[in-house]
Design a protein around this motif. Structure first.
Motif, mmCIF file in Angstrom:
data_model
loop_
_atom_site.group_PDB
_atom_site.id
_atom_site.type_symbol
_atom_site.label_atom_id
_atom_site.label_comp_id
_atom_site.label_asym_id
_atom_site.label_seq_id
_atom_site.Cartn_x
_atom_site.Cartn_y
_atom_site.Cartn_z
ATOM 1 N N VAL A 58 -30.499 5.429 18.134
ATOM 2 C CA VAL A 58 -29.173 5.146 18.654
ATOM 3 C C VAL A 58 -28.407 3.916 17.709
ATOM 4 O O VAL A 58 -29.249 3.127 17.403
ATOM 5 C CB VAL A 58 -29.248 4.519 20.201
ATOM 6 N N PHE A 59 -27.212 3.941 17.558
ATOM 7 C CA PHE A 59 -26.662 2.920 16.940
ATOM 8 C C PHE A 59 -25.279 2.421 17.564
ATOM 9 O O PHE A 59 -24.587 3.225 18.068
ATOM 10 C CB PHE A 59 -26.195 3.341 15.480
ATOM 11 N N ASN A 60 -24.969 1.356 17.554
ATOM 12 C CA ASN A 60 -23.735 0.618 17.950
ATOM 13 C C ASN A 60 -22.662 0.489 17.004
ATOM 14 O O ASN A 60 -21.705 0.512 17.126
ATOM 15 C CB ASN A 60 -24.114 -0.793 18.696
ATOM 16 N N ASN A 61 -23.251 0.142 15.722
ATOM 17 C CA ASN A 61 -22.259 -0.415 14.492
ATOM 18 C C ASN A 61 -22.023 0.825 13.461
ATOM 19 O O ASN A 61 -20.637 1.042 13.474
ATOM 20 C CB ASN A 61 -23.008 -1.624 13.681
ATOM 21 N N TYR A 62 -23.126 0.941 12.876
ATOM 22 C CA TYR A 62 -22.959 2.009 11.892
ATOM 23 C C TYR A 62 -24.170 2.561 11.559
ATOM 24 O O TYR A 62 -25.213 2.120 11.662
ATOM 25 C CB TYR A 62 -22.379 1.509 10.522
ATOM 26 N N PHE A 63 -24.208 4.023 10.884
ATOM 27 C CA PHE A 63 -25.463 4.406 10.284
ATOM 28 C C PHE A 63 -24.857 4.828 8.681
ATOM 29 O O PHE A 63 -23.573 5.250 8.665
ATOM 30 C CB PHE A 63 -25.540 5.839 11.016
ATOM 31 N N SER A 64 -25.812 4.703 7.746
ATOM 32 C CA SER A 64 -25.145 4.895 6.526
ATOM 33 C C SER A 64 -26.416 5.203 5.745
ATOM 34 O O SER A 64 -27.576 4.989 5.963
ATOM 35 C CB SER A 64 -24.700 3.597 5.771
ATOM 36 N N LEU A 65 -26.040 6.008 4.393
ATOM 37 C CA LEU A 65 -27.122 6.550 3.324
ATOM 38 C C LEU A 65 -26.766 6.460 2.123
ATOM 39 O O LEU A 65 -25.128 6.276 1.863
ATOM 40 C CB LEU A 65 -27.528 7.901 3.732
ATOM 41 N N GLY A 66 -27.371 5.949 1.175
ATOM 42 C CA GLY A 66 -26.959 5.833 -0.334
ATOM 43 C C GLY A 66 -27.158 4.247 -0.746
ATOM 44 O O GLY A 66 -28.069 3.684 -0.466
ATOM 45 N N PHE A 67 -26.079 3.850 -1.545
ATOM 46 C CA PHE A 67 -26.140 2.699 -2.326
ATOM 47 C C PHE A 67 -26.617 1.526 -1.238
ATOM 48 O O PHE A 67 -27.484 0.666 -1.600
ATOM 49 C CB PHE A 67 -25.154 2.350 -3.155
ATOM 50 N N ASP A 68 -25.552 1.254 -0.280
ATOM 51 C CA ASP A 68 -25.768 0.080 0.481
ATOM 52 C C ASP A 68 -26.983 0.167 1.319
ATOM 53 O O ASP A 68 -27.857 -1.113 1.428
ATOM 54 C CB ASP A 68 -24.759 -0.058 1.523
ATOM 55 N N ALA A 69 -27.657 1.600 1.827
ATOM 56 C CA ALA A 69 -29.071 1.354 2.423
ATOM 57 C C ALA A 69 -30.130 1.180 1.439
ATOM 58 O O ALA A 69 -31.226 0.576 1.733
ATOM 59 C CB ALA A 69 -29.192 2.800 3.053
#
Length: 487
Positions: free
Chosen positions: A153-164
């Motif tokens: 579960v997430f409250n702020n964000y889910f990301s993939l790629g460079f920042d991750a």
């Protein structure tokens, strides 16, 4: 007074968490205060589950808040008590969104508790992440990959790629050599070095070739590939990456609505390396969609992160959908009577205020001795502002005062303010304390003073002595005259 339950993560913010825990233990009944390193939130929540009108204060980072919200989900309390935040640690994007600021400085606990008591209850969308293996991918196994996300579960964000990828590199290096990551400066330097290395190696440049993105039934894959995006962010709150606003202000684009954390929609944003770099100077990403459901398919192991918790996820099919809404306490802008005005006179239409600056050395040595700290302050100038001005407005006038003084002969008071200066509240009974810049819009200047305000400049260097009489001050900055001159 509403009943209050306090959770403190002593591991957040270096030794800040431990100090806050000790302070609350002394200030409140110790039975109201729980150390999260001793078994988590469940004991306190079970003990207080039948207390009517309860409010919770979470002292820690955004991860601490998410931990408490997930425990509240498991206990299914009805109604769910609203959660306020005392931000410790780094990032604190959820705390910034709810007006609690980017970190704790030295605000008195009495003021914090007053804000928790008076804050407005708002809703926060929370999102499910369901992961299934993508057996059709045919990618070679990666020994470092995992088939599960750190959080579901997430409250702020889910990301993939460079920042991750950068976050994962930092996480793995810290796990291997924790002694090398014991300062915020070193951590930032590592992040910068990893980001530069990833830029040179181009390890995220082919992200768009290995993902498929479907938002509410609309396939965005071709758009992601055409834009050659190297990072995708699924954002629930306006803040990201320690205070940046990647969605920006879409008012000029009628295709999208301004972002909200309580509307049941998630914002889908894409970044190239260049647009990600411009975030720190007010830029934003490529707005792709606002939707209620996302299906994301990956065909090779990729770095991902959930609210800052990274991993290298095996080829997967990821479903994002709304889980529920949590009750949160948002810090509100409020008008209070001034401690030194017993007759509670109405605020004048205009305020003529002396501005004085204080260096960090004097502040640390004297902030409990208000008279000596006043004597050590250096006059900066005079401003005239509307009586209902907040501190953001005052900051603009002080910056203008600095610009007008730049051409005059150099005296101590005209030394250029450093970018890190902040306002000080001098109205509490025992000491001065710093006001977080992210909370300036919540504070009226009349709550601090109607005659003199103090600012802390951490880079002030005392070179010489100047007079402290009003005649030694720079000229008055009047908003009315400034407006006339600008026409």
């Amino acid at each position: 007074m509403k009943p209050l339950l306090v959770f403190v993560n002593p591991k957040s913010g270096g030794n800040q968490g431990t100090k806050i825990l000790q302070s609350f233990m002394w200030y409140l009944n110790p039975r109201q205060v729980f150390d999260l390193s001793q078994g988590g939130p469940n004991e306190g929540l079970e003990l207080y589950r039948k207390v009517h009108n309860l409010r919770i204060l979470a002292c820690g980072g955004d991860g601490t808040v998410g931990w408490i919200l997930s425990c509240l989900d498991e206990l299914a309390l009805n109604p769910q008590p609203p959660v306020a935040v005392l931000p410790l640690g780094t990032g604190n994007d959820l705390a910034r969104t709810l007006n609690w600021g980017g970190g704790y400085t030295d605000e008195p606990l009495s003021k914090i508790l007053s804000h928790v008591e008076d804050g407005t209850v708002v809703q926060l969308d929370r999102w499910n992440l369901q992961v299934e293996p993508n057996h059709c991918a045919g990618a070679e196994p990666d020994e470092q990959q995992t088939d599960k996300l750190p959080l579901d579960v997430f409250n702020n964000y889910f990301s993939l790629g460079f920042d991750a990828h950068v976050t994962l590199e930092f996480h793995e290096s810290r796990e291997a050599n924790p002694e090398k990551f014991n300062s915020r400066f070193r951590n930032k330097m590592f992040y910068a070095g990893t980001a530069f290395s990833d830029f040179l190696m181009g390890s995220s440049k082919d992200l768009s070739k290995h993902i498929k993105v479907v938002c509410d039934g609309t396939d965005l894959t071709s758009k992601v590939q055409d834009l050659k995006l190297q990072c995708l962010v699924f954002l629930n709150i306006p803040r990201y990456c320690a205070g940046t606003t990647p969605w920006g202000n879409p008012s000029e684009h009628h295709d999208f609505e301004p972002q909200r954390h309580d509307d049941g929609y998630i914002e889908v944003i894409g970044f190239t390396m260049t647009s990600l770099a411009t975030l720190q100077v007010g830029g934003h990403g490529e707005r792709l969609n606002q939707c209620r459901e996302v299906t994301l398919t990956t065909t090779k192991p990729l770095p991902v992160q959930v609210d800052g918790e990274p991993c290298r996820l095996a080829p997967s099919v990821i479903h994002i959908s709304l889980r529920n809404q949590a009750n949160m306490v948002q810090k509100t802008k409020r008008r209070t009577s001034l401690p030194h005005l017993n007759d509670q006179q109405p605020v004048p239409e205009r305020l003529r205020i002396r501005v004085s600056r204080i260096g960090m050395t004097d502040y640390e040595a004297l902030h409990y001795d208000k008279d000596k700290l006043r004597q050590a302050s250096i006059p900066l100038g005079l401003i005239v502002v509307p009586g209902d001005s907040d501190l953001e407005t005052c900051r603009e006038h002080i910056q203008r005062l600095q610009e007008e003084e730049a051409a005059k002969p150099k005296i101590l008071s005209s030394q250029k303010l450093s970018p890190k200066w902040c306002f000080l509240d001098s109205t509490t009974a025992d000491r001065f304390y710093r006001i977080d810049r992210a909370q300036e819009h919540l504070n009226y200047v009349s709550e601090i003073s109607q005659e003199e305000i103090f600012i802390l400049d951490p880079e002030l260097v005392v070179m010489m002595t100047v007079g402290t009489s009003p005649t030694a001050m720079p000229d008055l900055v009047n908003p009315a005259s400034s407006l006339i001159n600008s026409r």
